[in-house]
Write a protein that holds these residues in place. Structure first.
Motif, PDB file in Angstrom:
ATOM      1  N   ALA A 149      20.840  29.817 -66.002  1.00 47.77           N
ATOM      2  CA  ALA A 149      21.161  31.157 -66.499  1.00 47.77           C
ATOM      3  C   ALA A 149      22.516  31.595 -65.959  1.00 47.77           C
ATOM      4  O   ALA A 149      23.360  32.122 -66.690  1.00 47.77           O
ATOM      5  N   HIS A 150      22.747  31.311 -64.708  1.00 49.23           N
ATOM      6  CA  HIS A 150      24.003  31.687 -64.060  1.00 49.23           C
ATOM      7  C   HIS A 150      25.189  30.922 -64.653  1.00 49.23           C
ATOM      8  O   HIS A 150      26.315  31.401 -64.646  1.00 49.23           O
ATOM      9  N   ILE A 231      14.516  37.724 -62.121  1.00 47.47           N
ATOM     10  CA  ILE A 231      15.272  38.734 -62.865  1.00 47.47           C
ATOM     11  C   ILE A 231      16.123  39.548 -61.899  1.00 47.47           C
ATOM     12  O   ILE A 231      17.317  39.761 -62.113  1.00 47.47           O
ATOM     13  N   LEU A 234      19.163  37.544 -60.607  1.00 46.24           N
ATOM     14  CA  LEU A 234      20.242  37.371 -61.589  1.00 46.24           C
ATOM     15  C   LEU A 234      20.975  38.696 -61.825  1.00 46.24           C
ATOM     16  O   LEU A 234      22.203  38.741 -61.865  1.00 46.24           O
ATOM     17  N   LYS A 235      20.220  39.765 -61.952  1.00 47.70           N
ATOM     18  CA  LYS A 235      20.862  41.045 -62.275  1.00 47.70           C
ATOM     19  C   LYS A 235      21.640  41.594 -61.095  1.00 47.70           C
ATOM     20  O   LYS A 235      22.727  42.146 -61.261  1.00 47.70           O
ATOM     21  N   TYR A 238      25.312  40.811 -60.435  1.00 51.62           N
ATOM     22  CA  TYR A 238      26.373  41.489 -61.179  1.00 51.62           C
ATOM     23  C   TYR A 238      26.281  42.999 -61.052  1.00 51.62           C
ATOM     24  O   TYR A 238      27.229  43.702 -61.314  1.00 51.62           O
ATOM     25  N   ARG A 239      25.129  43.496 -60.654  1.00 48.75           N
ATOM     26  CA  ARG A 239      24.901  44.923 -60.711  1.00 48.75           C
ATOM     27  C   ARG A 239      25.780  45.683 -59.733  1.00 48.75           C
ATOM     28  O   ARG A 239      26.180  46.800 -59.980  1.00 48.75           O
ATOM     29  N   ASP A 242      28.482  47.072 -61.269  1.00 36.10           N
ATOM     30  CA  ASP A 242      28.167  47.754 -62.514  1.00 36.10           C
ATOM     31  C   ASP A 242      28.083  49.263 -62.395  1.00 36.10           C
ATOM     32  O   ASP A 242      28.457  49.990 -63.299  1.00 36.10           O
TER      33      ASP A 242
END
Lengths: 245, 269, 223
Positions: A149-150, A231, A234-235, A238-239, A242
């Motif tokens: 996924a990454h 989840i 992964l989030k 980057y969060r 964000d």
């Protein structure tokens, strides 16, 4: 299962396991992505005493040419144990066990990747077991899923690895090393969390039908918990940036 | 590396045809979904081996030779004999097999058969001690695939079991007592299923294997225990499908066991 | 230049997207529901729901300008690494020079860097590139860095505003390939500044207020 006999009591009088867990309790799990800068995607997982790193390279043109598939990418997972990852030094390089595990892991990962988008290419997934504590294949495939996924590989789902088995006559989740060595059965699985499909399934030991289905259900329940961690991992990579307006 | 089971490109028409048949509840060779191809067994086929079996599962043909020799026990199991398994996918058996070191297909096959025998404690390894901690019997199970027409997992598993059941421990040859029959505790039988579209069929033949999306092997014992499982290929199974497959393998395995052990007395079945 | 303020939603592969719209790029449907194929950010544009990957390799599109490196020579073509899953052949008919059979090495040799255009892509993933257009050429000297192709639009900025600002403040020549390869030439200090700024953009590509922060950095001169 080694089939060894042991005097160790794996389940105590209160029904607790030698590391103090309940039968349906996972070991502590920590995940992280982006640990190998050189790779297209990577992940690190600590799961009980397991320390495993996974990195993805590709899709890139598959060589040698005869391994290419004209209508899809091939996924080549390589499961490898470091010589120092186990108590007694493991001779470096692939043995029969790691060849088999690499094969079933490759097949399980192929079930989620949109391989038809990249004809003639290979997606290489390297799984390095740095410290082993039972359940390395399921921890490894979990890390591999994060690394894919990454790496920006298109997939129809993530993959969650989880095992259950039987020790001292009790069906338990996520066996540790002692339980694996002296237990009666191990059922490693990989589950697609969105659909509940089973992408990897192996079993060895001695189980009745009821024990086996109990074990599988236990692993599938725990997979939901591990999926949430995937989840979040992964989030959160980057969060941080964000919320910065 | 390059030895593969599949023939590569499959004609679309064949895929359609097999699925069309499945809709009507039948298969390309006319079998029912749970019907195993005819099994023929010849034990004692190799006189130089201590046990052997030539097994035909439909057109698939496998020869297993068992050799038993004295050796050193593993340090952690000083009072147990040793078993090892090996599969050779020789180029004679299929245009898709190539010479060279064992392919991952051969390794997986050997390990799945191994697991069924080992985990069920089929061989009574505790009775294979010559001198505790010093000398034990080592049972070498070598599987030679001679004609590949699908489902090597079951053909090899059946051949290994019947060859072991046929084996005599050659104590006299090594001057450590009298010969005796290899002691067996259990009789594990693998049953392999292929998922084709939404149908799941037992004992897939070559055509079915070439279009199968997923494969599941379940090895069960005569006590109704499950001793080994192995899922393969790129597709997936739902949990409901897995449960049904386990139940089917228990009943099919039982029938196969009756058939092969009944006929494993040295004569053709 | 500021876009509307809202939290950009990050999704993972297989995650359901609860939005109205037709499935666009990076999105697949199952039983009428939309799901993300990527670890990426959801956007809705002219009726389509898209997921923009946060990482990943370059997938060539016809018309893209890319920066590539010559990795092999053949009598009638060069083989070019454009940071995609596949190498791209550059045929002698697609260069502005007259090249005799077997004489390719005299014009471009292994390791040379070119600014080229993707002239065709087929469904097999095969890619063809050309140098026959104004501005396409061999890039001499300079320095090359790589970023994730998904972040190229941020480095370029709206109507090229970001890249123009980088050029204005540093006097560097900069080419940004759609494939995530960036070529920079100028004074050493200028180049170092450009590289730092691009790394900043890369790290913060999916945040708001980026242009202002980069401008501040360029004016400050140092960190």
């Amino acid at each position: 299962m080694m089939g060894m006999k042991s005097d160790i009591k794996l389940i105590d009088d209160n029904g607790l396991r030698i590391d103090g867990r309940l039968p349906n309790q996972l070991r502590p799990i920590k995940m992280e992505v982006g640990v190998v800068k050189r790779a297209n995607g990577s992940a690190y997982i600590e799961w009980g005493g397991n320390k495993i790193m996974a990195a993805v390279y590709g899709p890139r043109e598959a060589y040698p040419k005869h391994v290419q598939e004209s209508d899809r990418a091939i996924i080549r997972a390589r499961y490898n144990m470091a010589a120092f990852s186990v108590d007694e030094r493991k001779r470096p390089g692939p043995d029969r066990r790691s060849v088999e595990l690499s094969k079933v892991i490759s097949e399980a990962l192929t079930s989620v990747v949109f391989v038809e988008k990249f004809p003639r290419t290979a997606i290489d997934v390297y799984i390095e077991v740095l410290q082993a504590d039972a359940g390395t294949r399921v921890a490894g495939i979990t890390a591999a899923s994060l690394a894919l996924a990454h790496a920006g590989i298109p997939m129809r789902d993530l993959v969650v690895g989880c095992a259950a088995g039987k020790v001292d006559g009790v069906v338990v989740l996520d066996l540790n090393k002692e339980e694996d060595n002296f237990g009666e059965a191990d059922v490693p699985m990989a589950i697609l969390p969105r659909t509940g499909e089973i992408a990897l399934l192996q079993m060895d030991g001695d189980l009745t039908y009821d024990e086996l289905t109990n074990a599988m259900e236990m692993a599938m329940d725990a997979a939901r918990e591990i999926y949430k961690m995937e989840i979040e991992t992964l989030k959160s990579a980057y969060r941080g940036d964000d919320n910065d307006n | 590396m390059t030895t593969k089971f599949s023939e590569g490109v499959v004609a679309e028409s064949k895929r359609d045809y097999i699925k069309k048949l499945a809709l009507q509840g039948t298969r390309i060779d006319g079998r029912g979904f749970d019907e195993v191809r005819p099994i023929k067994i010849k034990t004692g086929f190799i006189k130089r081996a201590d046990g052997s079996a030539l097994v035909e599962l439909g057109d698939t043909k496998v020869l297993v030779g068992v050799k038993i020799e004295p050796g050193e026990p593993f340090p952690d199991t000083p009072n147990m004999g040793i078993m090892t398994t090996n599969v050779e996918l020789v180029p004679l058996a299929s245009p898709t097999f190539e010479p060279g070191p064992p392919s991952e297909e051969a390794i997986e096959l050997a390990r799945v058969v191994d697991r069924g025998i080992r985990e069920s404690h089929a061989i009574d390894l505790e009775k294979l001690v010559i001198e505790e901690g010093e000398k034990v019997w080592v049972v070498f199970i070598d599987m030679h695939v001679l004609d590949y027409h699908g489902n090597l997992f079951d053909a090899c598993g059946i051949a290994a079991l019947t060859a072991l059941n046929d084996a005599i421990v050659p104590a006299e040859r090594f001057e450590v007592g009298e010969d005796f029959k290899l002691p067996m505790n259990h009789y594990p039988v693998p049953v392999t299923f292929a998922k084709i579209g939404e149908w799941i069929v037992a004992d897939p033949n070559l055509d079915e294997e070439s279009i199968a999306k997923a494969r599941l092997t379940v090895t069960t014992s005569e006590e109704g225990k499950i001793n080994a499982m192995q899922k393969g290929l790129f597709g997936t199974f739902t949990y409901e499908e897995v449960k049904k497959v386990i139940n089917r393998s228990l009943s099919i395995g039982q029938k196969v066991r009756e058939q092969i052990l009944g006929g494993a007395d040295g004569e053709e079945n | 230049m500021e876009e509307e303020k809202k939290i950009r939603k990050i999704v993972v592969p297989g995650e359901e997207i609860d939005m109205e719209g037709k499935p666009g790029r990076g999105v697949f449907t199952e039983n009428g529901k939309l799901y993300s194929s990527y670890l990426g950010i959801v956007e809705s544009r002219s009726g389509y729901v898209n997921v923009i990957p946060l990482s990943g390799c370059y997938i060539p599109k016809k018309g893209d300008k890319v920066i590539g490196k010559i990795v092999d020579l053949a009598p009638m073509n060069w083989v070019v690494d454009i940071n995609a899953p596949y190498y791209a052949p550059l045929h002698v008919n697609d260069v502005p020079w007259r090249v005799e059979f077997g004489d390719t090495g005299r014009f471009l040799s292994i390791g040379d860097v070119i600014l080229a255009k993707v002239s065709n892509v087929n469904e097999m993933g095969q890619v063809w590139i050309t140098l026959k257009e104004q501005g396409l050429r061999k890039l001499e000297g300079g320095h090359i860095i790589q970023i994730s192709p998904s972040k190229v639009p941020r480095v370029i900025g709206k109507s090229g505003s970001m890249i123009q600002m980088l050029k204005d403040y540093t006097n560097c020549r900069i080419y940004v390939g759609q494939n995530g390869v960036i070529w920079i030439s100028g004074s050493p200090e200028g180049m170092i500044k450009v590289i730092k700024a691009i790394r900043m953009i890369e790290k913060e590509a999916h945040t708001f207020g980026l242009t202002d922060r980069i401008k501040e950095f360029l004016e400050r001169g140092d960190e």
